[in-house]
Design an enzyme around this catalytic site. Structure first.
Site, PDB file in Angstrom:
ATOM      1  N   LYS A  63     122.710  24.104  49.186  1.00  0.00           N
ATOM      2  CA  LYS A  63     122.295  24.661  50.477  1.00  0.00           C
ATOM      3  C   LYS A  63     123.202  24.109  51.567  1.00  0.00           C
ATOM      4  O   LYS A  63     123.572  22.941  51.528  1.00  0.00           O
ATOM      5  CB  LYS A  63     120.858  24.222  50.802  1.00  0.00           C
ATOM      6  CG  LYS A  63     119.773  24.926  50.021  1.00  0.00           C
ATOM      7  CD  LYS A  63     118.403  24.429  50.470  1.00  0.00           C
ATOM      8  CE  LYS A  63     117.305  24.959  49.571  1.00  0.00           C
ATOM      9  NZ  LYS A  63     117.115  26.418  49.637  1.00  0.00           N
ATOM     10  N   ARG A  96     111.349  29.329  40.413  1.00  0.00           N
ATOM     11  CA  ARG A  96     110.858  30.270  39.394  1.00  0.00           C
ATOM     12  C   ARG A  96     111.130  29.752  37.986  1.00  0.00           C
ATOM     13  O   ARG A  96     110.405  30.103  37.045  1.00  0.00           O
ATOM     14  CB  ARG A  96     111.490  31.649  39.626  1.00  0.00           C
ATOM     15  CG  ARG A  96     112.988  31.654  39.532  1.00  0.00           C
ATOM     16  CD  ARG A  96     113.597  32.909  40.149  1.00  0.00           C
ATOM     17  NE  ARG A  96     113.572  32.865  41.618  1.00  0.00           N
ATOM     18  CZ  ARG A  96     114.001  33.843  42.411  1.00  0.00           C
ATOM     19  NH1 ARG A  96     114.463  34.963  41.890  1.00  0.00           N
ATOM     20  NH2 ARG A  96     113.955  33.717  43.718  1.00  0.00           N
TER      21      ARG A  96
HETATM   22  N1  BES Z   1     112.703  26.203  48.227  1.00  0.00           N
HETATM   23  C1  BES Z   1     113.434  27.378  48.518  1.00  0.00           C
HETATM   24  C2  BES Z   1     112.655  28.372  49.381  1.00  0.00           C
HETATM   25  C3  BES Z   1     112.245  27.930  50.752  1.00  0.00           C
HETATM   26  C4  BES Z   1     112.957  28.347  51.855  1.00  0.00           C
HETATM   27  C5  BES Z   1     111.120  27.165  50.953  1.00  0.00           C
HETATM   28  C6  BES Z   1     112.569  27.980  53.121  1.00  0.00           C
HETATM   29  C7  BES Z   1     110.721  26.783  52.236  1.00  0.00           C
HETATM   30  C8  BES Z   1     111.442  27.199  53.318  1.00  0.00           C
HETATM   31  C9  BES Z   1     113.821  28.087  47.219  1.00  0.00           C
HETATM   32  O1  BES Z   1     114.023  27.269  46.129  1.00  0.00           O
HETATM   33  C10 BES Z   1     115.105  28.795  47.459  1.00  0.00           C
HETATM   34  O2  BES Z   1     116.073  28.136  47.701  1.00  0.00           O
HETATM   35  N2  BES Z   1     115.071  30.109  47.384  1.00  0.00           N
HETATM   36  C11 BES Z   1     116.223  30.904  47.581  1.00  0.00           C
HETATM   37  C12 BES Z   1     116.243  31.962  46.512  1.00  0.00           C
HETATM   38  C13 BES Z   1     117.514  32.741  46.463  1.00  0.00           C
HETATM   39  C14 BES Z   1     118.647  31.868  45.984  1.00  0.00           C
HETATM   40  C15 BES Z   1     117.310  33.926  45.547  1.00  0.00           C
HETATM   41  C16 BES Z   1     116.147  31.508  48.966  1.00  0.00           C
HETATM   42  O3  BES Z   1     115.038  31.887  49.385  1.00  0.00           O
HETATM   43  O4  BES Z   1     117.156  31.571  49.637  1.00  0.00           O
HETATM   44 MN    MN Z   2     115.976  26.513  46.032  1.00  0.00          MN
END
Ligand code: BES
Ligand code: MN
Ligand code: ZN
Length: 508
Positions: A282, A356
């Site tokens: 990230k 997931r």
């Molecule tokens: N933990 C994150 C989602 C999240 C985002 C939680 C903001 C709380 C606040 C999750 O693991 C994630 O990174 N999801 C990605 C999925 C994508 C790579 C398909 C996302 O939402 O960007």
């Molecule tokens: Mn994630």
């Protein structure tokens, strides 16, 4: 923990550090809410006009502190806004009471005893006030040493004692809602503590230890699979996500059983103790709050313990899928293929779609025990926050009636949620050229695609729902009502009510 009592004393004579009264927004200015008659009398019936002069309108969350007039024993009167006055004949909405009590309790941080003289017409009103006050009386001070240089006392303790007036302490129904509110709020506050604890201290291992300790305290069976057991058992999702971290993964089963239970509910929580994104790292700006990525597991943990403390006549099994998602030389790479616990293979195209993967293994494992229903709870997608904002969780399900029930239950306990579809065509977006499934699809409908992915791991014939709490799990803007900055405990109230309804046979 803040103490709660129901009191029959009059608002005027009760000994307390502050007396909380309600003020609603009327068509022609603030209106003093029922419960505060004695206080208004001590103000010569002019409390509403005094408040108006001070600029109060009765809006939700508004707090006005006044020196108490003679005739009121408490030194301070705290008027808290309840929002719009209800139509004639209607009472105040439970969530309005919960939030007002929470705002008042927050404003009273650092004081000892608050007496709440808010409008009470029923045991349900007392429940809402108790929950709001106990959730408002929260502070996370574990990492403060009281030596802030800004001159402020940065370690003010939460309000220590809450007395609710207008309840009937000798009435069984009132006593029961008070006890329920104490158990529920204590466990929600415990979930908040876990969420707020930074990832250098809250690891999969220390989370599992917390579950073991709570299990001992409340007579629950707790089983923990460590990284070796997970690898040996074929838990490719948990292993694949956790293998990049120096803090290895765990799968925790924490089960409450009742000898006369007729139904079993399985709750599965996403417990990523830190989500860096892994090799699909990230960017800065998206990782500062990712200690919150175990909020689903914290909610499940809290719900199981609450069900046990309430002695509900239902079995509730919690599955905590714990891992830390980190990049390293041992981390899963984009393009790697994992063999999941179910036997399905998954091509990991984005290591940041890790939730997931750990949930899939836990859902398959939960399905083996053939529960009557499975609910998973997860901070799963940023897409859900884009869709619903930061106060509403999304509900997806393989059963329309179950999804509708959860939405209704959430509304009943004052949690904002919305039902969402699982459009079958989005699953095709997760086709992989090499494996059974890829872990990401296209950008569109990202929250729903995540739900569709999870659905692939639900056992045949089991009712399943997925709560994506990415928005409401962690609160970053100004506190409001009983919601503080940081972990909120979102979804716990819904899960507990689900367990209660299942126990009562009100569900399927
Ligand atoms: N933990 C994150 C989602 C999240 C985002 C939680 C903001 C709380 C606040 C999750 O693991 C994630 O990174 N999801 C990605 C999925 C994508 C790579 C398909 C996302 O939402 O960007
Ligand atoms: Mn994630
Ligand atoms: Zn995540």
């Amino acid at each position: 923990m803040t103490a709660l009592t129901l009191s029959t004393s009059s608002a005027a004579t009760l000994r307390a550090d502050a007396l909380v009264v309600g003020v609603a927004k009327g068509p022609k200015g603030p209106v003093v809410a029922p419960g505060a008659e004695a206080v208004d009398k001590a103000f010569d019936g002019k409390l509403a006009s005094v408040l108006e002069t001070l600029g109060a309108a009765g809006g939700e969350g508004e707090v006005t502190k006044l020196p108490a007039p003679s005739g009121v024993k408490a030194p301070v009167v705290l008027a808290v806004g309840l929002g719009d006055a209800p139509a004639k004949g209607d009472g105040f909405d439970g969530e309005a009471l919960r939030r007002a009590a929470g705002s008042a309790a927050r404003a009273l941080a650092g004081t000892k005893k608050g007496a709440f003289a808010l409008p009470v017409e029923s045991a349900a009103d007392v429940a809402a006030i108790a929950e709001g006050a106990l959730l408002g009386a929260y502070a996370f001070n574990a990492y403060r040493n009281g030596s802030a240089k800004n001159g402020k006392d940065d370690k003010s303790a939460p309000l220590a004692e809450v007395a609710i007036l207008g309840g009937k302490p000798r009435d069984k129904a009132y006593k029961a809602v008070a006890d329920r509110a104490i158990a529920l709020a204590e466990e929600i506050n415990r979930a908040r503590d876990l969420i707020n604890t930074p990832s250098n201290d809250l690891t999969p291992k220390s989370f599992a230890a917390a579950a073991q300790a709570a299990g001992k305290e409340h007579g629950l069976t707790v089983e923990v699979l460590d990284e070796k057991a997970l690898a040996k058992g074929g838990y490719g999702g948990l292993t694949g996500v956790g293998q990049g971290s120096a803090n290895p993964p765990r799968l925790v089963k924490i089960a409450y059983t009742h000898a006369k239970a007729k139904k079993t509910v399985a709750l599965v929580g996403k417990g990523i103790t830190y989500d860096s994104g892994g090799i699909s790292l990230k960017p800065a700006g998206h990782n500062e709050t990712m200690k919150c990525d175990m909020s689903g597991a914290a909610a499940v943990f809290a719900a199981v313990v609450t069900a046990a403390r309430l002695g509900l006549q239902v079995n509730v099994t919690g599955w905590l899928a714990l891992a830390e998602n980190m990049p390293s030389g041992t981390a899963t790479r984009p393009g790697d293929v994992l063999t999941m616990y179910s036997g399905k293979t998954v091509e990991v195209l984005n290591t940041d779609a890790e939730g997931r993967l750990v949930l899939a293994d836990a859902i398959t494992r939960a399905s083996e025990e053939k529960p009557d229903a499975i609910v998973d709870v997860a901070t799963l997608t940023g897409a859900m926050v884009v869709a619903l904002g930061d106060r509403t969780f999304g509900i997806m399900a393989n059963d329309d009636a179950f999804r509708a029930s959860l939405h209704e239950i959430a509304g009943e306990v004052g949690e904002q949620s919305w039902p969402l579809p699982l459009p079958a065509e989005l699953l095709k977006g997760m086709d992989s050229p090499v494996a059974d499934l890829a872990n990401v699809g296209g950008r569109m409908g990202g929250g729903l695609a995540a739900g569709l992915f999870l659905q692939e791991f639900v056992g045949e014939g089991i009712a399943w729902a997925h709560l994506d709490i990415a928005g409401p799990a962690f609160h970053e803007s100004a506190p409001y009502g009983y919601t503080h900055k940081g972990g909120t405990g979102a979804s716990v109230r819904t899960l507990v009510r689900l367990a209660e309804r299942t126990a009562a046979g009100d569900l399927g």
